[in-house]
Design an enzyme around this catalytic site. Structure first.
Site, short mmCIF file in Angstrom:
data_model
loop_
_atom_site.label_atom_id
_atom_site.label_comp_id
_atom_site.label_asym_id
_atom_site.label_seq_id
_atom_site.Cartn_x
_atom_site.Cartn_y
_atom_site.Cartn_z
N CYS A 114 -86.99 90.73 109.31
CA CYS A 114 -86.71 89.20 110.61
C CYS A 114 -85.46 88.81 110.30
O CYS A 114 -84.31 88.15 111.28
CB CYS A 114 -87.83 88.53 110.31
SG CYS A 114 -88.96 88.92 111.08
N HIS A 252 -84.53 81.96 113.55
CA HIS A 252 -85.43 83.39 113.92
C HIS A 252 -86.25 82.58 114.06
O HIS A 252 -87.17 81.61 113.65
CB HIS A 252 -85.10 83.87 112.79
CG HIS A 252 -87.05 84.87 112.52
ND1 HIS A 252 -86.33 85.84 113.83
CD2 HIS A 252 -88.14 84.96 111.67
CE1 HIS A 252 -87.98 86.60 112.99
NE2 HIS A 252 -88.71 85.62 112.58
N ASN A 282 -92.59 86.54 118.18
CA ASN A 282 -91.74 86.90 117.68
C ASN A 282 -91.16 88.68 117.13
O ASN A 282 -91.92 89.33 117.15
CB ASN A 282 -92.53 87.12 115.57
CG ASN A 282 -91.15 87.05 114.37
OD1 ASN A 282 -90.63 88.00 114.51
ND2 ASN A 282 -91.78 86.81 113.60
#
Ligand code: ACO
Length: 325
Positions: A114, A252, A282
């Site tokens: 990520c 993020h 996500n």
């Protein structure tokens, strides 16, 4: 002094939308539980036969067009991804072929999960500042739907697929003040001792497949807040800026509770933070460029602003960057 300027941004999501109610038909969960714990309402996933390099190439075409350059001028392609289309060639090579940039562009993938986009941006910035690249294409793309365990309700509700792209260009500045336009500072970190809190159950050189995501949710929750807020403080210090000089924070997009806690820890008004987690979930390395593109379209990102990016992901990796637009 050469600096890296953001010239264009683009993003692309798959057409198939999976709402929380759709997931509730697949595993024992509910829209209420997912929204309350994560803020996620829906996510987009690849259709059978769709490939991540095609999504990435679409995002890239928009970014290149917005940059006002031709694909032939791109001399560096970095794709941040944890879900490459093939073990090899790299997804960057597949994107290069789809864009038709010719063989003048160096192209490679990086995997920082990520945190991948922040890592890739920092690498591209170094290429530009050292004169090795004039126009760099940085992509974050992931097909997390391919590596989640669709029987594990604690992880499958969190992720989605998507791609975002950014074109960076080299620009020479003469005065100190104008040097601050473009990528001002970046900090990258990794602590492999924490790798077990978020990993896959296998990999190509062990199980001969990708494995599926295995996560200690509470530990990831705690570490995400700690690492992202720390990275922001460290990059601000490197850039010589204070928290109140942040115009837009793009963390993020892991989940809404994590985002809010990061803003709170930094003492930052939540209205300065872009939050797309409800709509896109996500998408791992893709969340930041997708959120940047969203911010541009909504008029949140404007000229003369300090944009701060931060991410935390498997590894554990984390990092942050300050960009003056
Ligand atoms: N639907 C309904 N119930 C669920 C679900 C679900 N989707 N998932 C878990 N539960 C249940 C659990 O089984 C547990 O039930 P039990 O008490 O009967 O055992 C109960 O809910 C509580 O589970 P917890 O894991 O304690 O729930 P928590 O409040 O910690 O929330 C969550 C879980 C949302 C995963 C949270 O830990 C979190 O957000 N962690 C961060 C994870 C993350 O964002 N990861 C993304 C990758 S890393 C990154 O991007 C930075």
């Amino acid at each position: 002094m050469i600096n890296s300027i953001i010239l264009g941004v683009g993003s692309k999501l798959p057409s198939k939308c999976l709402t929380n109610d759709c997931l509730a038909k697949m595993v024992d969960t509910s829209d209420e539980w997912i929204v309350q714990r994560t803020g996620i309402r829906q996510r987009y996933v690849l259709e059978p036969g769709q490939v991540i390099s095609a999504l990435a190439a679409e995002a890239a075409k928009t970014a290149i067009s917005n940059a006002g350059i031709s694909a032939h001028e791109i001399d560096l392609i970095i794709v941040a991804t944890t879900t490459p289309e093939k073990t090899f060639p790299s997804t960057a090579a597949l994107v290069q072929e789809k864009l038709g940039t010719g063989n003048c562009a160096a192209a490679f993938d990086i995997n920082a999960v990520c945190s991948g986009f922040v890592y890739a941006l920092s690498i591209a910035d170094s290429f530009i500042k050292t004169g090795q690249s004039q126009y760099a294409l940085v992509i974050g793309c992931d097909a997390m739907s391919k590596i989640v365990d669709w029987n594990d309700r604690s992880t499958c509700v969190l992720f989605g697929d998507g791609a975002g792209a950014m074109v960076l260009g080299a620009k020479r500045f003469d005065t100190d003040e104008s040097e601050k336009v473009g990528v001002v500072a970046a900090r990258l970190f990794c602590d492999g001792k924490l790798s077990k809190i978020l990993e896959t159950s296998g990999g190509t050189s062990t199980t001969c497949n990708s494995g599926v995501i295995v996560m200690n949710g509470r530990e990831v929750f705690k570490r995400s807040i700690e690492k992202m807020s720390m990275a922001v403080q460290m990059v601000l210090s490197k850039a010589g800026l204070a928290t109140d000089q942040i115009d837009v924070l793009i963390p993020h997009q892991a989940n809404a509770r994590i985002l809010n806690a990061v803003a709170e820890r930094l003492g930052l008004d939540k209205s300065k933070m872009i939050d797309t987690v409800g709509d896109f979930a996500n998408t791992s390395a893709a969340t930041i460029p997708i959120a940047w593109d969203y911010g541009l379209k909504k008029g949140i990102i404007r000229k003369n602003q300090n944009i701060v990016l931060t991410a935390m992901g498997g590894g554990v990796t984390w990092g942050a960057a300050v960009i003056r637009v």
